[in-house]
Design an enzyme around this catalytic site. Structure first.
Site, short mmCIF file in Angstrom:
data_model
loop_
_atom_site.label_atom_id
_atom_site.label_comp_id
_atom_site.label_asym_id
_atom_site.label_seq_id
_atom_site.Cartn_x
_atom_site.Cartn_y
_atom_site.Cartn_z
N TRP A 101 91.62 79.28 49.82
CA TRP A 101 92.59 78.18 49.77
C TRP A 101 93.69 78.48 48.75
O TRP A 101 93.40 78.95 47.65
CB TRP A 101 91.84 76.91 49.34
CG TRP A 101 92.69 75.79 48.84
CD1 TRP A 101 93.26 75.70 47.60
CD2 TRP A 101 93.09 74.63 49.56
NE1 TRP A 101 93.98 74.53 47.51
CE2 TRP A 101 93.89 73.85 48.69
CE3 TRP A 101 92.83 74.14 50.85
CZ2 TRP A 101 94.44 72.62 49.05
CZ3 TRP A 101 93.38 72.93 51.21
CH2 TRP A 101 94.16 72.18 50.33
N ILE A 102 94.95 78.20 49.11
CA ILE A 102 96.00 78.16 48.09
C ILE A 102 96.79 76.86 48.25
O ILE A 102 96.86 76.29 49.33
CB ILE A 102 96.98 79.36 48.13
CG1 ILE A 102 97.80 79.42 49.42
CG2 ILE A 102 96.25 80.66 47.91
CD1 ILE A 102 99.00 80.36 49.33
N ASN A 103 97.37 76.42 47.12
CA ASN A 103 98.39 75.37 47.22
C ASN A 103 99.59 75.74 46.38
O ASN A 103 100.13 76.83 46.58
CB ASN A 103 97.82 73.96 47.03
CG ASN A 103 97.03 73.67 45.78
OD1 ASN A 103 95.93 74.16 45.61
ND2 ASN A 103 97.57 72.85 44.90
N ASP A 104 100.05 74.91 45.48
CA ASP A 104 101.38 75.03 44.87
C ASP A 104 101.76 76.44 44.37
O ASP A 104 100.96 77.09 43.69
CB ASP A 104 101.48 74.15 43.62
CG ASP A 104 100.90 72.78 43.80
OD1 ASP A 104 100.52 72.42 44.91
OD2 ASP A 104 100.84 72.06 42.79
N GLN A 157 98.22 78.03 42.95
CA GLN A 157 96.95 77.34 42.84
C GLN A 157 96.01 77.97 43.86
O GLN A 157 96.32 78.02 45.06
CB GLN A 157 97.16 75.85 43.13
CG GLN A 157 98.04 75.15 42.10
CD GLN A 157 97.29 74.85 40.82
OE1 GLN A 157 96.51 73.91 40.75
NE2 GLN A 157 97.48 75.68 39.80
N TRP A 188 95.94 73.69 36.46
CA TRP A 188 96.85 73.14 37.46
C TRP A 188 98.24 73.74 37.28
O TRP A 188 98.45 74.65 36.49
CB TRP A 188 96.85 71.61 37.35
CG TRP A 188 95.62 70.99 37.97
CD1 TRP A 188 94.45 71.63 38.29
CD2 TRP A 188 95.43 69.62 38.33
NE1 TRP A 188 93.55 70.74 38.84
CE2 TRP A 188 94.13 69.50 38.87
CE3 TRP A 188 96.21 68.47 38.24
CZ2 TRP A 188 93.62 68.28 39.33
CZ3 TRP A 188 95.72 67.26 38.70
CH2 TRP A 188 94.43 67.16 39.24
N ARG A 190 101.55 65.99 34.22
CA ARG A 190 101.35 67.41 34.57
C ARG A 190 102.61 68.13 35.07
O ARG A 190 103.66 67.55 35.24
CB ARG A 190 100.27 67.53 35.64
CG ARG A 190 100.55 66.76 36.91
CD ARG A 190 99.37 66.94 37.87
NE ARG A 190 99.49 66.10 39.04
CZ ARG A 190 99.03 64.86 39.12
NH1 ARG A 190 98.42 64.31 38.09
NH2 ARG A 190 99.18 64.15 40.24
N ASP A 191 102.39 69.42 35.35
CA ASP A 191 103.35 70.31 36.01
C ASP A 191 104.61 70.53 35.17
O ASP A 191 105.73 70.24 35.62
CB ASP A 191 103.73 69.77 37.40
CG ASP A 191 102.53 69.39 38.25
OD1 ASP A 191 101.45 69.94 37.98
OD2 ASP A 191 102.66 68.55 39.15
N1 DQQ Z 1 98.80 70.26 42.74
C1 DQQ Z 1 99.64 69.10 42.64
C2 DQQ Z 1 100.13 69.19 41.24
C3 DQQ Z 1 98.94 69.66 40.51
C4 DQQ Z 1 98.35 70.66 41.44
C5 DQQ Z 1 100.74 69.06 43.65
C6 DQQ Z 1 96.85 70.73 41.46
O1 DQQ Z 1 100.63 67.98 40.74
O2 DQQ Z 1 99.24 70.25 39.25
O3 DQQ Z 1 100.34 69.58 44.89
O4 DQQ Z 1 96.42 71.74 42.32
#
Ligand code: DQQ
Length: 587
Positions: A65-68, A84, A131, A197-198
């Site tokens: 899995w990947i995300n951001d 991520q 994150w 966050r972020d």
């Molecule tokens: N994904 C969210 C972010 C967070 C991260 C947005 C966690 O806000 O830091 O998709 O995987």
């Protein structure tokens, strides 16, 4: 309508034109249309678990899995993309609390080497997950990552720093966490520490100090909290946010950058910003929509002042499946680049069976239009290294109901550039400004099978032999009081017969001066299950995921057509399509 069927043979333009054929291709299922099968029972439920859907030139690691996208940067000849990543499998690791920063590197933004994860949860300041965050190159040669650490199962969040262990390693493989982590803790009255966050890439303020913004929920509203630092390690909060909005209870994955109207040269936020520049604040609203606001960075008050506060009119970076986008300044080519996370639209059990989930959009150059109203985006030119054989057609006339089959390219992996020239614009249907608030609804109601005065016209792609499956990307032209408004839609409702998929209709409007420029361009990148489209030179972009059963069942090439279903004839002065080679995205 007259029946006429033409095909492209030996270089002669031939066009299919029958109302029945047309409806068959682009109409959504309607009662009474004999060929339209609403039921999805034809496709095997396991159809999704096929290598045929794995993309060939969009970034993803070999598995899981990947995300951001996180901390993109260009440093010493290498592009770095972190993301991520779930090291334990192809499922969302939200509840297993083990998300890490995956790491890939490239010299051309096309071919990627996957490295070991760069940052993992192994300290009390990030033990429940590392994150999203950003990279900044401090003092010209010191890369610094700032990221969010999740510290407990209630998901309380703090901000941490990581530095490369060895700056002479060209790939910056290993990262060391700063001794004074967390460098920023919540502890602000009214701040929800579970929504904090972020952190953004840093920029230098007029006082020479570094600044970053951190997304937060403050007193129930979304806020971009502002922090200052002399050395990038010790941070103090500025007593007011850079910006706050009640458009969302939280602002995720903020991005803040400067742009010069009409110039596609990017600006480096670590240097002085020239006069005449505008600033852009990109915000993730409602945990799924990436919108941007163009405005002015008021240096005296240290606040961002948007050109409009009406969040209903904030444009989306991309109107499709595209979230958590992040930009960076590419000092090699002097441009700003953006990319984002694109989800699978199948079920989580399908993802587990496939062994992978999530891709990144293809890197795009991003810049501001000369009227300062809209950001434009275009795939980075390096993509052209993947182009194989080219199909080229000129001077096609598409009358109402015409379908022109584009043959000879790999229709599963293609890059298509097509211009639609409007022979007359006098009869454009009137524009209703209320449509701006729900372009998707308008795309659903006025879909490609509904005749208009000018449009719909566009592309039908990934169509099965019997055309029961197909994806449509199309435009409609309207006349507003001041100008022309173009609707761009990407209609996935018939993209697959597999049950249980998310198959929406995406759409967005852009203003266009048709008196000055009669051509509306469409570029579509087809990469198996990814369809990434750029309308009007990149004024509206739509990323989509599709999984046509016919690709798997038949193991054959889908069909691709240009079409027009509006009363006015549309000219295609130029149509170019290339087969795309496979990139090395996960070596
Ligand atoms: N994904 C969210 C972010 C967070 C991260 C947005 C966690 O806000 O830091 O998709 O995987």
């Amino acid at each position: 309508m007259a029946m006429a069927v033409q095909v492209f043979l030996g270089g002669l333009a031939c066009i299919f034109s029958t109302s029945l054929l047309f409806q068959l291709l682009v109409g959504p299922c309607r009662e009474g249309v004999f060929f339209c099968s609403q039921s999805s029972t034809k496709g095997p439920s396991t159809a999704i678990v096929s290598e045929r859907y794995r993309t060939a030139y969009h970034l993803q690691p070999p598995k899981n899995w990947i995300n951001d996208p996180c901390g993109p940067m260009y440093y010493n000849g290498i592009y770095h993309e972190f993301y991520q990543y779930n090291p334990d499998g192809s499922f969302n690791p939200n509840t297993s609390y083990n998300i890490v920063w995956g790491h890939s590197v490239s010299t051309d933004l096309v071919n990627w080497i996957t490295l070991e994860p760069a940052i993992e949860p192994d300290t009390p300041n990030d033990i429940k997950g590392c994150w999203s965050g950003s990279a900044t190159i401090v003092s010209g040669d010191q890369p610094v990552i700032i990221y969010t650490g999740v510290i407990d199962i209630e998901k309380h969040q703090v901000q941490n720093i990581a530095l490369p262990k060895n700056r002479s390693d060209p790939y910056l493989r290993e990262w060391t966490k700063a001794g004074n982590n967390p460098v920023i803790q919540s502890g602000v009255p009214g701040l929800n520490s579970g929504q904090f966050r972020d952190p953004t890439t840093g920029w230098i303020g007029p006082d020479g100090l570094w600044r970053i913004a951190v997304g937060a929920q403050l007193n129930g509203y979304g806020a971009a909290l502002l922090y200052k630092s002399e050395d990038f390690l010790n941070w103090t909060r500025v007593d007011h946010p850079l910006y706050s909005s009640n458009a969302s209870i939280m602002l995720e994955c903020l991005d803040f950058f400067a742009v010069l109207p009409g110039s596609n040269n990017g600006l480096d936020m670590s240097s002085a910003i020239p006069n005449g520049a505008k600033h852009v604040l990109k915000m993730g609203l409602n945990f799924g929509e990436d919108v941007y606001v163009i405005g002015v960075y008021d240096l005296k008050r240290d606040v961002f002042v948007p050109d409009t506060d009406d969040s209903r009119l904030w444009p989306r970076i991309d109107y499709g499946n595209f979230y958590a986008s992040k930009t960076f300044f590419d000092s090699k080519h002097g441009r700003r680049i953006i990319w984002a996370w694109t989800t699978e639209t199948d079920s989580s059990s399908d993802d587990v069976a496939k062994g992978w989930a999530g891709i990144h959009s293809f890197p795009r150059t991003i810049w501001l239009d000369s009227d300062s109203k809209r950001l434009l985006q275009w795939p980075v030119e390096e993509i052209e290294s993947l182009r194989g054989n080219e199909i080229n057609h000129q001077g096609l006339d598409l009358k109402m109901g015409d379908l022109f089959e584009i043959e000879g390219a790999d229709t599963l992996q293609a890059d298509i550039e097509i211009d639609f020239e409007l022979t007359s614009i006098d009869d454009a249907d009137p524009f209703d400004p209320s449509w701006l608030f729900d372009a998707e609804k308008h795309c659903r109601e006025a879909d490609a099978s509904v005749h208009g005065s000018i449009g719909p016209f566009g592309l039908v792609i990934l169509a099965s032999d019997d055309t029961e499956e197909h994806t449509v990307v199309h435009f409609r032209v309207y006349k507003s009081q001041k100008n022309y408004m173009i609707l761009m839609c990407s209609d996935l409702r018939r993209s697959s017969l597999t049950p249980g998929l998310d198959t929406p209709t995406y759409g967005g409007f852009f203003e266009f001066d048709l008196e000055k420029e009669r051509k509306i361009s469409l570029r579509t990148l087809i990469d198996r299950s990814a369809v990434e489209s750029f309308g009007g030179g990149g004024r509206v972009c739509i990323m989509a995921r599709v999984y046509p059963v016919s690709l798997v069942d038949d193991n054959r090439q889908p069909h691709m057509y240009a079409f027009n279903n509006g009363s006015a004839t549309v000219r295609v002065p130029q149509l170019r399509a290339w087969s795309m080679r496979r990139a090395q995205v996960s070596v």
